[in-house]
Scaffold this motif. Sequence first.
Motif, short mmCIF file in Angstrom:
data_model
loop_
_atom_site.label_atom_id
_atom_site.label_comp_id
_atom_site.label_asym_id
_atom_site.label_seq_id
_atom_site.Cartn_x
_atom_site.Cartn_y
_atom_site.Cartn_z
N GLN A 96 0.77 -1.25 -0.02
CA GLN A 96 -0.18 -0.05 -0.05
C GLN A 96 0.99 1.23 0.18
N HIS A 97 1.97 1.46 0.67
CA HIS A 97 2.94 2.40 0.86
C HIS A 97 3.34 2.57 -0.72
N ASP A 98 3.71 1.82 -1.25
CA ASP A 98 4.48 1.83 -2.50
C ASP A 98 3.47 2.36 -3.70
N VAL A 99 2.29 1.87 -3.54
CA VAL A 99 1.20 2.30 -4.42
C VAL A 99 1.10 3.66 -4.47
N GLU A 100 0.72 4.21 -2.94
CA GLU A 100 0.45 5.56 -2.48
C GLU A 100 1.68 6.52 -2.98
N VAL A 101 2.75 6.19 -2.76
CA VAL A 101 3.90 7.11 -3.17
C VAL A 101 3.86 7.08 -4.72
N LEU A 102 3.94 6.03 -5.41
CA LEU A 102 3.91 5.92 -6.86
C LEU A 102 2.66 6.87 -7.40
N PRO B 200 -12.00 -2.57 -0.98
CA PRO B 200 -12.73 -1.61 -1.57
C PRO B 200 -12.70 -0.27 -0.58
N GLU B 201 -12.94 -0.32 0.64
CA GLU B 201 -13.13 0.84 1.18
C GLU B 201 -11.65 1.65 1.60
N SER B 202 -10.65 0.76 1.80
CA SER B 202 -9.33 1.34 1.99
C SER B 202 -8.79 2.03 0.88
N PHE B 203 -9.02 1.17 -0.26
CA PHE B 203 -8.54 1.86 -1.63
C PHE B 203 -9.38 2.89 -1.97
N SER B 204 -10.61 3.13 -1.70
CA SER B 204 -11.44 4.60 -1.91
C SER B 204 -10.90 5.59 -1.20
N ARG B 205 -10.62 5.38 0.02
CA ARG B 205 -9.93 6.34 0.85
C ARG B 205 -8.40 6.87 0.31
N ALA B 206 -7.72 5.75 -0.03
CA ALA B 206 -6.60 6.11 -0.62
C ALA B 206 -6.77 7.37 -1.81
N LEU B 207 -7.58 6.77 -2.78
CA LEU B 207 -8.22 7.65 -3.87
C LEU B 207 -8.31 8.93 -3.61
N GLU B 208 -9.16 9.09 -2.69
CA GLU B 208 -9.57 10.47 -2.08
C GLU B 208 -8.33 11.25 -1.56
N ARG B 209 -7.40 10.71 -0.91
CA ARG B 209 -6.27 11.45 -0.39
C ARG B 209 -5.22 11.80 -1.64
N ILE B 210 -5.23 10.93 -2.49
CA ILE B 210 -4.08 11.13 -3.57
C ILE B 210 -4.67 12.08 -4.47
N TYR B 211 -5.91 11.99 -4.97
CA TYR B 211 -6.42 12.72 -6.13
C TYR B 211 -7.20 13.77 -5.73
N ASP C 7 -10.96 14.92 -11.02
CA ASP C 7 -12.41 14.45 -11.31
C ASP C 7 -12.08 12.98 -11.31
N VAL C 8 -12.64 12.08 -10.34
CA VAL C 8 -12.34 10.79 -10.27
C VAL C 8 -13.80 10.01 -10.20
N THR C 9 -13.63 8.97 -11.22
CA THR C 9 -14.72 8.21 -11.23
C THR C 9 -14.27 6.65 -11.03
N VAL C 10 -14.66 5.88 -10.19
CA VAL C 10 -14.63 4.57 -9.81
C VAL C 10 -15.77 3.60 -10.33
N ARG C 11 -15.38 2.45 -11.12
CA ARG C 11 -16.34 1.36 -11.28
C ARG C 11 -15.98 0.20 -10.76
N TRP C 12 -16.72 -0.53 -10.01
CA TRP C 12 -16.38 -1.65 -9.22
C TRP C 12 -17.14 -2.71 -10.07
N ASP C 13 -16.34 -3.95 -10.53
CA ASP C 13 -16.79 -5.13 -10.64
C ASP C 13 -16.46 -6.49 -9.85
N ASN C 14 -17.10 -7.31 -10.06
CA ASN C 14 -16.58 -8.61 -9.48
C ASN C 14 -15.74 -9.27 -10.28
#
Length: 238
Positions: free
Chosen positions: A127-133, A175-186, A190-197
């Motif tokens: 997670q650290h490397d994803v968010e730094v990148l 999904p919740e932790s990734f959504s929070r990371a997107l909110e911090r980073i971006y 304008d951010v659109t996220v589509r979720w699918d299984n």
Amino acid sequence: MPVQHSKASLHAFYADALRNGQSTGEKLRAPVPARFLTLLASLPADIPRRALDLGYGAGAYTIALAEAGFTVVAVDQAPAEPLLHRLSEYEDLAERVTVVESLIEQYPIREDFGAIVAKDVLHYLSQHDVEVLLAQAVQSSRSVNLHYLEVFTAISRTDAHGVQIHIEGEARYTPESFSRALERIYEGWDVTVRWDNHTEQDARSRRTYFEATRATVTAARRCPAPVGSAAMNGRKAA
């Protein structure tokens, strides 16, 4: 207790699959989906025509970006030879692509890329490397930019005996932790996220060995950043 597979074994698996043209669960050689081509076609004329493909794999997205008129930097720890051979089959594309063999988390993003693509690769990082990148990519943005990400969250892998498998050091986002990371980073984009299984099954036994919730993220900076500012205040979530 889950069995942990090393990143070295993962690298060896994909290197062998790419060199031998073998299929994998992600279908590395599958064509780029129509929705991505539509997205490329809709990009504004003033977007910088330089792109970064993080995790090029077999090169489908690298080729699509080059065909759309971008000069592309393609980065992956995967062997470059299969992609270079594939590029040689396309007239004039090879000269528009620079292939960099590197761990993507070790590639410094210091350039204002008009488009950045990371498909089915970020979940292997911490997670650290994803968010730094991604933060580097945002901080380097100075103009109209588009980031297109496909990221697996809530991953469940099992072996033939039903034992859980984890990859060494992987992000293991929900999904919740990734959504929070997107909110911090971006922030300010304008951010659109589509979720699918997403599921992957063994071709012979039809046993499901991989399940996840995939986030398809389109993050766009619509206007250039003000002089002296790395990001704008505010955020609109679509």
